[in-house]
Scaffold this active site. Sequence first.
Site, PDB file in Angstrom:
ATOM      1  N   TYR A   1       1.031  -1.125   0.130  1.00 51.59           N
ATOM      2  CA  TYR A   1       0.052  -0.003  -0.035  1.00 51.59           C
ATOM      3  C   TYR A   1       0.834   1.104  -0.004  1.00 51.59           C
ATOM      4  CZ  TYR A   1      -4.245  -2.877   0.982  1.00 51.59           C
ATOM      5  OH  TYR A   1      -5.045  -3.906   0.878  1.00 51.59           O
TER       6      TYR A   1
ATOM      7  N   LYS B   1       3.001 -15.132   2.586  1.00 52.94           N
ATOM      8  CA  LYS B   1       2.941 -16.176   1.307  1.00 52.94           C
ATOM      9  C   LYS B   1       4.400 -16.207   1.142  1.00 52.94           C
ATOM     10  CE  LYS B   1       0.766 -17.859  -2.054  1.00 52.94           C
ATOM     11  NZ  LYS B   1      -0.200 -19.011  -2.082  1.00 52.94           N
TER      12      LYS B   1
ATOM     13  N   ASP C   1      -3.398 -17.890   1.925  1.00 50.10           N
ATOM     14  CA  ASP C   1      -4.512 -18.724   1.212  1.00 50.10           C
ATOM     15  C   ASP C   1      -5.025 -19.843   2.468  1.00 50.10           C
ATOM     16  OD1 ASP C   1      -2.156 -19.955   0.761  1.00 50.10           O
ATOM     17  OD2 ASP C   1      -2.288 -20.430  -1.200  1.00 50.10           O
TER      18      ASP C   1
ATOM     19  N   ASP D   1      -5.483  -6.292   5.659  1.00 47.33           N
ATOM     20  CA  ASP D   1      -6.822  -5.548   5.175  1.00 47.33           C
ATOM     21  C   ASP D   1      -8.003  -6.571   4.971  1.00 47.33           C
ATOM     22  OD1 ASP D   1      -8.432  -3.729   4.147  1.00 47.33           O
ATOM     23  OD2 ASP D   1      -7.411  -3.319   2.200  1.00 47.33           O
TER      24      ASP D   1
ATOM     25  N   ASP E   1     -11.454  -8.143   7.015  1.00 48.53           N
ATOM     26  CA  ASP E   1     -13.007  -7.869   6.669  1.00 48.53           C
ATOM     27  C   ASP E   1     -13.460  -9.425   6.754  1.00 48.53           C
ATOM     28  OD1 ASP E   1     -12.441  -5.369   5.813  1.00 48.53           O
ATOM     29  OD2 ASP E   1     -13.820  -5.641   3.993  1.00 48.53           O
TER      30      ASP E   1
HETATM   31  C1  IPM Z   1      -9.331  -0.331   5.901  1.00 47.11           C
HETATM   32  C2  IPM Z   1      -9.713   0.245   4.394  1.00 47.11           C
HETATM   33  C3  IPM Z   1      -8.819   1.068   3.932  1.00 47.11           C
HETATM   34  C4  IPM Z   1      -7.373   0.121   4.063  1.00 47.11           C
HETATM   35  C5  IPM Z   1      -8.953   1.825   2.694  1.00 47.11           C
HETATM   36  C6  IPM Z   1     -10.092   2.634   2.724  1.00 47.11           C
HETATM   37  C7  IPM Z   1      -7.721   2.312   2.178  1.00 47.11           C
HETATM   38  O1  IPM Z   1     -10.087  -0.812   3.726  1.00 47.11           O
HETATM   39  O2  IPM Z   1      -9.172   0.264   6.900  1.00 47.11           O
HETATM   40  O3  IPM Z   1      -9.429  -1.691   6.047  1.00 47.11           O
HETATM   41  O4  IPM Z   1      -7.154  -0.539   2.819  1.00 47.11           O
HETATM   42  O5  IPM Z   1      -6.521   0.245   4.973  1.00 47.11           O
HETATM   43 MG    MG Z   2     -10.386  -2.672   4.666  1.00 45.52          MG
END
Ligand code: IPM
Ligand code: MG
Length: 358
Positions: free
Chosen positions: A142, A191, A224, A248, A252
Amino acid sequence: MEYNIALLRGDGIGPEIVDSAVEVLEVIGEKYGHKFNFTPYLIGGAAIDETGEPLPKETVEGCLNSDSVLLGAVGGPKWDTLPGDKRPEKALLGIRSALGLFTNLRPAKLYPALSGDCPLRPDIVKNGFDIMIVRELTGGIYFGDRGYREGKYGQEAYDTECYSRMEIERIARVAFETARKRNGNVISIDKANVLETSRLWRKTVHEIGESDYPDVKCQDMLVDNAAMQLVKNPAQFDVVVTSNMFGDILSDEASQITGSIGMLPSASLNESTRGMYEPIHGSAPDIAGQNIANPIATILSAAMMLRYSFSLAEEANAIENAVDSFLNDGLRTADIVGDSGKTPLGTTEVTAEIIKRL
Ligand code: IPM
Ligand code: MG
Protein backbone atom coordinates in the site's frame (compact mmCIF):
# COMPACT_ATOMS: atom_id res chain seq x y z
CA MET A 1 -7.65 14.83 33.40
CA GLU A 2 -8.18 16.75 30.20
CA TYR A 3 -7.79 15.13 26.77
CA ASN A 4 -7.76 16.75 23.34
CA ILE A 5 -9.31 14.58 20.67
CA ALA A 6 -9.19 15.36 16.95
CA LEU A 7 -12.38 14.31 15.17
CA LEU A 8 -12.14 13.20 11.56
CA ARG A 9 -15.79 12.63 10.68
CA GLY A 10 -15.16 12.03 6.98
CA ASP A 11 -17.81 10.91 4.54
CA GLY A 12 -20.99 8.86 4.23
CA ILE A 13 -22.09 7.57 7.63
CA GLY A 14 -18.84 8.91 9.17
CA PRO A 15 -20.35 12.06 10.71
CA GLU A 16 -23.30 10.20 12.30
CA ILE A 17 -21.26 7.46 13.90
CA VAL A 18 -18.53 9.80 15.15
CA ASP A 19 -21.20 12.00 16.76
CA SER A 20 -22.57 8.92 18.54
CA ALA A 21 -19.15 8.07 19.95
CA VAL A 22 -18.66 11.69 21.03
CA GLU A 23 -21.94 11.59 22.96
CA VAL A 24 -20.82 8.43 24.71
CA LEU A 25 -17.42 9.94 25.57
CA GLU A 26 -19.10 13.04 26.95
CA VAL A 27 -21.18 10.97 29.33
CA ILE A 28 -18.08 8.99 30.36
CA GLY A 29 -16.34 12.31 30.99
CA GLU A 30 -19.15 13.50 33.29
CA LYS A 31 -19.33 10.21 35.16
CA TYR A 32 -15.62 9.73 35.73
CA GLY A 33 -14.50 13.36 35.95
CA HIS A 34 -12.56 13.78 32.72
CA LYS A 35 -12.76 16.57 30.22
CA PHE A 36 -12.67 15.61 26.57
CA ASN A 37 -12.13 18.50 24.15
CA PHE A 38 -13.15 17.71 20.57
CA THR A 39 -11.79 19.54 17.52
CA PRO A 40 -13.09 18.56 14.08
CA TYR A 41 -10.84 18.49 11.00
CA LEU A 42 -11.63 17.75 7.38
CA ILE A 43 -10.62 14.49 5.71
CA GLY A 44 -11.54 12.49 2.62
CA GLY A 45 -14.27 13.56 0.22
CA ALA A 46 -15.49 16.25 2.60
CA ALA A 47 -12.00 17.78 2.54
CA ILE A 48 -11.79 17.49 -1.26
CA ASP A 49 -15.09 19.38 -1.60
CA GLU A 50 -13.93 22.20 0.70
CA THR A 51 -10.23 22.48 -0.06
CA GLY A 52 -9.46 20.40 -3.16
CA GLU A 53 -7.20 18.10 -1.10
CA PRO A 54 -8.19 14.82 0.62
CA LEU A 55 -5.80 15.45 3.51
CA PRO A 56 -5.28 19.19 4.18
CA LYS A 57 -2.16 20.26 6.08
CA GLU A 58 -4.29 21.64 8.95
CA THR A 59 -5.74 18.18 9.47
CA VAL A 60 -2.33 16.55 9.81
CA GLU A 61 -1.14 19.32 12.14
CA GLY A 62 -4.33 19.19 14.18
CA CYS A 63 -3.94 15.43 14.65
CA LEU A 64 -0.27 15.79 15.58
CA ASN A 65 -1.23 18.35 18.20
CA SER A 66 -3.99 16.23 19.70
CA ASP A 67 -3.81 13.50 22.33
CA SER A 68 -5.69 11.13 20.06
CA VAL A 69 -7.76 10.89 16.90
CA LEU A 70 -11.24 9.49 16.30
CA LEU A 71 -12.10 8.78 12.67
CA GLY A 72 -15.40 7.85 11.01
CA ALA A 73 -14.85 6.72 7.43
CA VAL A 74 -13.85 8.17 4.08
CA GLY A 75 -14.88 7.75 0.45
CA GLY A 76 -17.97 7.55 -1.71
CA PRO A 77 -19.11 7.32 -5.32
CA LYS A 78 -18.83 11.08 -5.77
CA TRP A 79 -15.01 10.89 -5.60
CA ASP A 80 -14.49 7.45 -7.19
CA THR A 81 -13.32 8.73 -10.54
CA LEU A 82 -10.55 10.98 -9.17
CA PRO A 83 -6.93 9.94 -9.86
CA GLY A 84 -5.34 7.67 -7.22
CA ASP A 85 -3.46 10.33 -5.29
CA LYS A 86 -6.52 12.62 -5.06
CA ARG A 87 -8.89 9.97 -3.77
CA PRO A 88 -10.33 10.08 -0.22
CA GLU A 89 -8.63 6.74 0.56
CA LYS A 90 -5.28 8.41 -0.05
CA ALA A 91 -6.01 10.62 2.97
CA LEU A 92 -6.45 7.59 5.18
CA LEU A 93 -3.11 6.14 4.12
CA GLY A 94 -1.59 9.62 4.43
CA ILE A 95 -2.76 10.25 7.98
CA ARG A 96 -1.67 6.75 9.11
CA SER A 97 1.74 7.44 7.67
CA ALA A 98 1.99 11.03 8.99
CA LEU A 99 1.22 9.81 12.51
CA GLY A 100 3.56 6.81 12.12
CA LEU A 101 0.74 4.39 13.00
CA PHE A 102 2.46 1.14 12.08
CA THR A 103 0.26 -1.07 14.28
CA ASN A 104 -3.37 -1.76 13.56
CA LEU A 105 -5.25 -3.80 16.15
CA ARG A 106 -8.45 -5.34 14.85
CA PRO A 107 -10.23 -7.50 17.38
CA ALA A 108 -12.86 -9.89 16.04
CA LYS A 109 -14.87 -11.80 18.59
CA LEU A 110 -18.16 -13.59 18.49
CA TYR A 111 -20.71 -12.05 20.84
CA PRO A 112 -22.78 -14.92 22.28
CA ALA A 113 -25.90 -12.79 21.76
CA LEU A 114 -25.07 -12.55 18.05
CA SER A 115 -24.12 -16.16 17.42
CA GLY A 116 -27.31 -16.50 15.37
CA ASP A 117 -25.97 -13.89 12.94
CA CYS A 118 -22.75 -15.80 12.36
CA PRO A 119 -22.84 -17.33 8.89
CA LEU A 120 -20.83 -20.36 10.08
CA ARG A 121 -22.44 -23.63 11.19
CA PRO A 122 -23.24 -23.76 14.93
CA ASP A 123 -20.89 -26.73 15.45
CA ILE A 124 -18.00 -24.63 14.09
CA VAL A 125 -18.57 -21.74 16.48
CA LYS A 126 -19.97 -23.56 19.48
CA ASN A 127 -17.03 -22.42 21.60
CA GLY A 128 -17.01 -18.90 20.13
CA PHE A 129 -13.81 -17.21 19.00
CA ASP A 130 -11.80 -14.18 20.00
CA ILE A 131 -9.15 -13.11 17.51
CA MET A 132 -6.81 -10.12 17.65
CA ILE A 133 -5.53 -9.25 14.21
CA VAL A 134 -2.31 -7.25 14.35
CA ARG A 135 -2.02 -5.67 10.91
CA GLU A 136 1.12 -3.84 9.80
CA LEU A 137 -0.23 -0.46 8.68
CA THR A 138 2.41 1.81 7.20
CA GLY A 139 4.43 -0.45 4.91
CA GLY A 140 4.09 -3.10 2.25
CA ILE A 141 2.37 -2.80 -1.08
CA TYR A 142 0.00 0.00 0.00
CA PHE A 143 3.02 2.25 0.40
CA GLY A 144 5.45 0.80 -2.16
CA ASP A 145 6.53 2.21 -5.48
CA ARG A 146 3.73 2.29 -8.03
CA GLY A 147 3.07 3.69 -11.41
CA TYR A 148 2.73 3.06 -15.09
CA ARG A 149 5.37 2.07 -17.58
CA GLU A 150 5.83 0.57 -21.01
CA GLY A 151 6.11 -3.20 -20.82
CA LYS A 152 6.22 -6.20 -23.12
CA TYR A 153 2.53 -5.80 -23.99
CA GLY A 154 2.42 -1.99 -24.08
CA GLN A 155 1.32 0.11 -21.15
CA GLU A 156 1.31 -1.64 -17.78
CA ALA A 157 0.70 -0.65 -14.16
CA TYR A 158 2.71 -1.89 -11.20
CA ASP A 159 2.67 -1.81 -7.40
CA THR A 160 5.51 -3.08 -5.27
CA GLU A 161 5.71 -4.74 -1.88
CA CYS A 162 8.69 -3.86 0.27
CA TYR A 163 9.33 -4.68 3.94
CA SER A 164 12.42 -3.90 5.95
CA ARG A 165 13.61 -6.07 8.80
CA MET A 166 12.94 -3.13 11.14
CA GLU A 167 9.29 -2.82 10.07
CA ILE A 168 8.72 -6.54 10.53
CA GLU A 169 10.51 -6.65 13.84
CA ARG A 170 8.50 -3.85 15.45
CA ILE A 171 5.13 -5.27 14.40
CA ALA A 172 6.22 -8.75 15.51
CA ARG A 173 7.05 -7.35 18.95
CA VAL A 174 3.57 -5.83 19.21
CA ALA A 175 2.07 -9.21 18.33
CA PHE A 176 4.15 -11.08 20.90
CA GLU A 177 3.43 -8.51 23.61
CA THR A 178 -0.28 -8.69 22.77
CA ALA A 179 -0.22 -12.49 22.93
CA ARG A 180 1.40 -12.39 26.37
CA LYS A 181 -1.65 -10.51 27.65
CA ARG A 182 -3.98 -12.99 25.96
CA ASN A 183 -3.52 -16.72 25.33
CA GLY A 184 0.15 -16.68 24.39
CA ASN A 185 -0.38 -17.82 20.83
CA VAL A 186 0.75 -16.01 17.67
CA ILE A 187 -0.01 -17.10 14.13
CA SER A 188 2.04 -15.18 11.58
CA ILE A 189 0.45 -15.08 8.15
CA ASP A 190 2.47 -14.71 4.96
CA LYS A 191 2.95 -16.07 1.47
CA ALA A 192 6.51 -17.31 1.96
CA ASN A 193 6.13 -19.99 -0.72
CA VAL A 194 6.10 -17.19 -3.31
CA LEU A 195 7.08 -13.77 -1.96
CA GLU A 196 10.56 -12.68 -0.93
CA THR A 197 9.08 -10.11 1.51
CA SER A 198 7.20 -12.98 3.16
CA ARG A 199 10.39 -14.99 3.55
CA LEU A 200 12.06 -12.09 5.35
CA TRP A 201 8.84 -11.65 7.36
CA ARG A 202 8.82 -15.28 8.47
CA LYS A 203 12.52 -15.35 9.33
CA THR A 204 12.35 -12.11 11.31
CA VAL A 205 9.22 -13.05 13.25
CA HIS A 206 10.87 -16.32 14.34
CA GLU A 207 14.13 -14.67 15.31
CA ILE A 208 12.32 -12.17 17.54
CA GLY A 209 10.07 -14.86 18.94
CA GLU A 210 12.87 -17.28 19.79
CA SER A 211 15.18 -14.68 21.29
CA ASP A 212 12.77 -12.45 23.21
CA TYR A 213 9.44 -14.26 23.54
CA PRO A 214 10.21 -17.97 24.04
CA ASP A 215 7.11 -18.18 26.27
CA VAL A 216 4.82 -17.32 23.33
CA LYS A 217 3.86 -20.04 20.87
CA CYS A 218 4.50 -18.94 17.27
CA GLN A 219 3.36 -20.68 14.11
CA ASP A 220 3.25 -19.68 10.45
CA MET A 221 0.32 -19.98 8.11
CA LEU A 222 0.14 -19.23 4.41
CA VAL A 223 -2.43 -16.56 3.65
CA ASP A 224 -4.53 -18.70 1.32
CA ASN A 225 -4.75 -21.39 3.98
CA ALA A 226 -5.53 -18.73 6.61
CA ALA A 227 -8.50 -17.52 4.56
CA MET A 228 -9.78 -21.09 4.67
CA GLN A 229 -8.94 -21.77 8.32
CA LEU A 230 -10.81 -18.64 9.43
CA VAL A 231 -14.08 -20.16 8.30
CA LYS A 232 -13.16 -23.75 9.11
CA ASN A 233 -11.92 -23.33 12.66
CA PRO A 234 -11.78 -19.70 13.83
CA ALA A 235 -11.22 -20.73 17.46
CA GLN A 236 -7.63 -21.80 16.62
CA PHE A 237 -6.60 -18.14 16.30
CA ASP A 238 -5.53 -15.98 19.21
CA VAL A 239 -3.19 -13.27 17.88
CA VAL A 240 -2.68 -13.01 14.14
CA VAL A 241 0.18 -10.89 12.80
CA THR A 242 0.37 -10.05 9.14
CA SER A 243 1.28 -7.52 6.46
CA ASN A 244 -0.75 -4.49 5.48
CA MET A 245 -2.59 -6.04 2.54
CA PHE A 246 -3.18 -9.49 4.02
CA GLY A 247 -4.41 -7.83 7.23
CA ASP A 248 -6.79 -5.63 5.27
CA ILE A 249 -8.34 -8.62 3.56
CA LEU A 250 -8.38 -11.08 6.45
CA SER A 251 -9.85 -8.54 8.88
CA ASP A 252 -12.86 -8.10 6.62
CA GLU A 253 -13.26 -11.86 6.47
CA ALA A 254 -12.94 -12.10 10.25
CA SER A 255 -15.55 -9.38 10.69
CA GLN A 256 -18.09 -11.28 8.62
CA ILE A 257 -17.87 -14.37 10.78
CA THR A 258 -18.70 -12.23 13.84
CA GLY A 259 -22.05 -11.53 12.22
CA SER A 260 -21.54 -7.93 11.16
CA ILE A 261 -18.77 -5.60 10.12
CA GLY A 262 -20.82 -2.90 11.87
CA MET A 263 -19.55 -4.10 15.25
CA LEU A 264 -15.78 -4.11 14.83
CA PRO A 265 -13.54 -1.34 16.16
CA SER A 266 -9.84 -0.78 15.54
CA ALA A 267 -6.87 1.01 17.03
CA SER A 268 -3.93 2.32 15.03
CA LEU A 269 -0.89 2.90 17.18
CA ASN A 270 2.74 3.98 17.16
CA GLU A 271 5.31 4.03 19.95
CA SER A 272 3.66 7.04 21.61
CA THR A 273 0.25 7.12 23.25
CA ARG A 274 -1.33 9.10 20.41
CA GLY A 275 -3.39 6.72 18.35
CA MET A 276 -6.12 6.83 15.77
CA TYR A 277 -9.32 4.92 16.37
CA GLU A 278 -11.83 3.97 13.73
CA PRO A 279 -14.42 1.35 12.86
CA ILE A 280 -13.10 -1.18 10.36
CA HIS A 281 -16.10 -0.69 8.08
CA GLY A 282 -16.30 1.96 5.38
CA SER A 283 -18.43 5.02 4.74
CA ALA A 284 -21.52 3.10 3.53
CA PRO A 285 -22.76 5.93 1.29
CA ASP A 286 -25.93 3.98 0.45
CA ILE A 287 -27.25 4.36 4.00
CA ALA A 288 -25.71 7.73 4.91
CA GLY A 289 -27.86 10.40 6.51
CA GLN A 290 -30.75 8.05 7.26
CA ASN A 291 -30.06 7.45 10.95
CA ILE A 292 -29.82 3.68 10.37
CA ALA A 293 -26.05 3.12 10.54
CA ASN A 294 -24.75 1.00 13.40
CA PRO A 295 -22.57 3.26 15.59
CA ILE A 296 -21.31 0.39 17.78
CA ALA A 297 -17.98 -0.12 15.96
CA THR A 298 -17.16 3.56 16.44
CA ILE A 299 -18.33 3.57 20.06
CA LEU A 300 -16.12 0.52 20.69
CA SER A 301 -13.27 2.33 18.92
CA ALA A 302 -13.70 5.17 21.44
CA ALA A 303 -13.42 2.55 24.19
CA MET A 304 -10.16 1.36 22.63
CA MET A 305 -8.93 4.96 22.70
CA LEU A 306 -9.65 5.18 26.41
CA ARG A 307 -7.78 1.93 27.00
CA TYR A 308 -4.75 2.29 24.72
CA SER A 309 -4.13 6.04 24.55
CA PHE A 310 -5.39 7.28 27.91
CA SER A 311 -4.96 4.16 30.11
CA LEU A 312 -8.57 4.51 31.28
CA ALA A 313 -9.36 0.80 31.52
CA GLU A 314 -12.33 1.16 33.85
CA GLU A 315 -13.99 3.68 31.55
CA ALA A 316 -13.26 1.47 28.51
CA ASN A 317 -14.80 -1.51 30.29
CA ALA A 318 -17.89 0.54 31.10
CA ILE A 319 -18.48 1.19 27.40
CA GLU A 320 -17.82 -2.43 26.41
CA ASN A 321 -20.13 -3.70 29.13
CA ALA A 322 -22.84 -1.29 28.01
CA VAL A 323 -22.59 -2.70 24.48
CA ASP A 324 -22.75 -6.26 25.85
CA SER A 325 -25.83 -5.43 27.84
CA PHE A 326 -27.44 -3.69 24.84
CA LEU A 327 -27.02 -6.91 22.85
CA ASN A 328 -27.99 -9.22 25.69
CA ASP A 329 -31.19 -7.23 26.16
CA GLY A 330 -32.04 -8.20 22.61
CA LEU A 331 -31.70 -4.74 21.07
CA ARG A 332 -30.55 -4.72 17.45
CA THR A 333 -29.50 -2.44 14.62
CA ALA A 334 -30.48 -3.00 10.98
CA ASP A 335 -27.28 -4.90 10.15
CA ILE A 336 -27.71 -7.41 12.98
CA VAL A 337 -31.48 -7.77 13.09
CA GLY A 338 -31.43 -10.82 10.77
CA ASP A 339 -34.78 -12.57 10.58
CA SER A 340 -35.46 -12.04 14.29
CA GLY A 341 -38.58 -10.03 13.50
CA LYS A 342 -37.33 -7.28 15.80
CA THR A 343 -37.59 -3.59 14.92
CA PRO A 344 -34.06 -2.31 14.37
CA LEU A 345 -33.00 0.79 16.29
CA GLY A 346 -31.63 3.85 14.52
CA THR A 347 -28.21 5.39 15.12
CA THR A 348 -29.41 7.94 17.69
CA GLU A 349 -31.59 5.38 19.54
CA VAL A 350 -28.69 2.92 19.79
CA THR A 351 -26.52 5.68 21.20
CA ALA A 352 -29.15 6.59 23.80
CA GLU A 353 -29.62 2.93 24.80
CA ILE A 354 -25.89 2.45 25.23
CA ILE A 355 -25.58 5.66 27.27
CA LYS A 356 -28.44 4.45 29.49
CA ARG A 357 -26.36 1.35 30.30
CA LEU A 358 -23.08 3.11 31.11
C1 IPM B 1 -9.37 -0.39 5.90
C2 IPM B 1 -9.76 0.15 4.55
C3 IPM B 1 -8.63 1.01 4.04
C4 IPM B 1 -7.40 0.13 3.97
C5 IPM B 1 -8.90 1.68 2.70
C6 IPM B 1 -10.17 2.50 2.72
C7 IPM B 1 -7.74 2.52 2.23
O1 IPM B 1 -10.08 -0.88 3.70
O2 IPM B 1 -9.11 0.41 6.81
O3 IPM B 1 -9.33 -1.61 6.04
O4 IPM B 1 -7.21 -0.59 2.99
O5 IPM B 1 -6.61 0.15 4.89
MG1 MG C 1 -10.20 -2.78 4.62
